[in-house]
Design a protein around this motif. Structure first.
Motif, PDB file in Angstrom:
ATOM      1  N   LYS A  59       0.864  -1.175   0.000  1.00 23.41           N
ATOM      2  CA  LYS A  59       0.000   0.000   0.000  1.00 23.41           C
ATOM      3  C   LYS A  59       0.899   1.223   0.000  1.00 23.41           C
ATOM      4  N   THR A  60       0.630   2.182  -0.861  1.00 21.62           N
ATOM      5  CA  THR A  60       1.510   3.346  -0.932  1.00 21.62           C
ATOM      6  C   THR A  60       1.500   4.158   0.352  1.00 21.62           C
ATOM      7  N   ASP A  61       0.402   4.169   1.071  1.00 22.73           N
ATOM      8  CA  ASP A  61       0.328   4.973   2.289  1.00 22.73           C
ATOM      9  C   ASP A  61       0.509   4.147   3.565  1.00 22.73           C
ATOM     10  N   PHE A  62       1.023   2.929   3.433  1.00 22.22           N
ATOM     11  CA  PHE A  62       1.212   2.055   4.580  1.00 22.22           C
ATOM     12  C   PHE A  62       2.611   1.458   4.496  1.00 22.22           C
ATOM     13  N   PRO A  63       3.440   1.601   5.529  1.00 22.98           N
ATOM     14  CA  PRO A  63       4.846   1.217   5.427  1.00 22.98           C
ATOM     15  C   PRO A  63       5.132  -0.285   5.347  1.00 22.98           C
ATOM     16  N   SER A  64       4.252  -1.144   5.832  1.00 20.57           N
ATOM     17  CA  SER A  64       4.567  -2.574   5.817  1.00 20.57           C
ATOM     18  C   SER A  64       3.976  -3.253   4.580  1.00 20.57           C
ATOM     19  N   THR A  65       4.450  -4.447   4.329  1.00 23.69           N
ATOM     20  CA  THR A  65       3.975  -5.228   3.190  1.00 23.69           C
ATOM     21  C   THR A  65       3.448  -6.572   3.672  1.00 23.69           C
ATOM     22  N   LEU A  66       2.621  -7.174   2.848  1.00 20.23           N
ATOM     23  CA  LEU A  66       2.122  -8.522   3.099  1.00 20.23           C
ATOM     24  C   LEU A  66       2.622  -9.413   1.979  1.00 20.23           C
ATOM     25  N   LYS A  67       2.696 -10.691   2.245  1.00 20.31           N
ATOM     26  CA  LYS A  67       3.068 -11.649   1.200  1.00 20.31           C
ATOM     27  C   LYS A  67       1.954 -12.659   1.036  1.00 20.31           C
ATOM     28  N   ARG A  68       1.771 -13.085  -0.188  1.00 20.26           N
ATOM     29  CA  ARG A  68       0.868 -14.200  -0.502  1.00 20.26           C
ATOM     30  C   ARG A  68       1.693 -15.233  -1.263  1.00 20.26           C
ATOM     31  N   ARG A  69       1.485 -16.479  -0.899  1.00 24.46           N
ATOM     32  CA  ARG A  69       2.253 -17.571  -1.491  1.00 24.46           C
ATOM     33  C   ARG A  69       1.330 -18.537  -2.218  1.00 24.46           C
ATOM     34  N   ALA A  70       1.936 -19.592  -2.761  1.00 25.65           N
ATOM     35  CA  ALA A  70       1.163 -20.632  -3.438  1.00 25.65           C
ATOM     36  C   ALA A  70       0.018 -21.076  -2.535  1.00 25.65           C
ATOM     37  N   GLY A  71      -1.168 -21.188  -3.123  1.00 26.72           N
ATOM     38  CA  GLY A  71      -2.347 -21.564  -2.367  1.00 26.72           C
ATOM     39  C   GLY A  71      -3.144 -20.370  -1.881  1.00 26.72           C
ATOM     40  N   GLU A  72      -2.673 -19.156  -2.175  1.00 26.57           N
ATOM     41  CA  GLU A  72      -3.386 -17.956  -1.748  1.00 26.57           C
ATOM     42  C   GLU A  72      -3.882 -17.176  -2.966  1.00 26.57           C
ATOM     43  N   VAL A  73      -4.723 -16.197  -2.700  1.00 27.83           N
ATOM     44  CA  VAL A  73      -5.398 -15.465  -3.770  1.00 27.83           C
ATOM     45  C   VAL A  73      -5.367 -13.972  -3.464  1.00 27.83           C
ATOM     46  N   TYR A  74      -5.447 -13.156  -4.516  1.00 24.65           N
ATOM     47  CA  TYR A  74      -5.627 -11.712  -4.354  1.00 24.65           C
ATOM     48  C   TYR A  74      -6.686 -11.256  -5.359  1.00 24.65           C
ATOM     49  N   GLY A  75      -7.552 -10.368  -4.907  1.00 23.06           N
ATOM     50  CA  GLY A  75      -8.589  -9.816  -5.784  1.00 23.06           C
ATOM     51  C   GLY A  75      -9.924 -10.501  -5.625  1.00 23.06           C
TER      52      GLY A  75
END
Length: 139
Positions: A59-75
């Motif tokens: 997120k441009t306005d949020f300093p941390s990141t999340l990760k998604r790996r095999a078996g996960e979805v986005y959207g």
């Protein structure tokens, strides 16, 4: 195989097999290389099911990141989109998604979900669901 994976996404419990089958028919395998930007913060154009590899969600306005790996979805908000809006208003991606390494994914484009929504409009209009967020992520 796409249908089995789709059944594992956190969905409204009343989403029927007919809709899941229709969605699985539109899933397209894609490959991305390290540091490819798959989704930007703008109207959501696709949903990705990560088959291999890892993506970083920023997120441009949020300093941390999340990760998604095999078996996960986005959207996954695309899955509930036909039930809570009128076309052509698109859901917004609130994060950018880029690859952390080589990634294989199954992709559902927003235009395909729109077509599914039109074909099965009666089903979607009768659903009583809330908007899905992209924070659940597992399939």
């Amino acid at each position: 195989m796409p249908l089995n994976r789709l059944k594992q996404v956190p969905l409204p419990q009343n989403m029927d097999e007919k809709v899941l089958r229709a969605i699985s028919e539109y899933l397209v395998p894609k490959k991305y290389t390290k540091n490819d930007i798959i989704i930007r913060e703008k109207p959501l154009e696709m949903m990705i099911f990560i088959v291999e590899g890892c993506v970083i969600i920023e997120k441009t306005d949020f300093p941390s990141t999340l990760k998604r790996r095999a078996g996960e979805v986005y959207g996954e908000k695309l899955l509930s989109w036909p039930a809570w809006t009128s076309f052509p208003t698109l859901p917004i991606a609130t994060e950018s998604v880029r690859t952390d390494d080589d990634v294989e994914a199954l992709v559902l484009m927003v235009t395909d979900m729109q077509e599914i929504g039109w074909k099965l409009r009666r089903y979607f209009s009768s659903m009583k669901i809330t908007r899905l967020t992209d924070m659940s992520g597992r399939f």
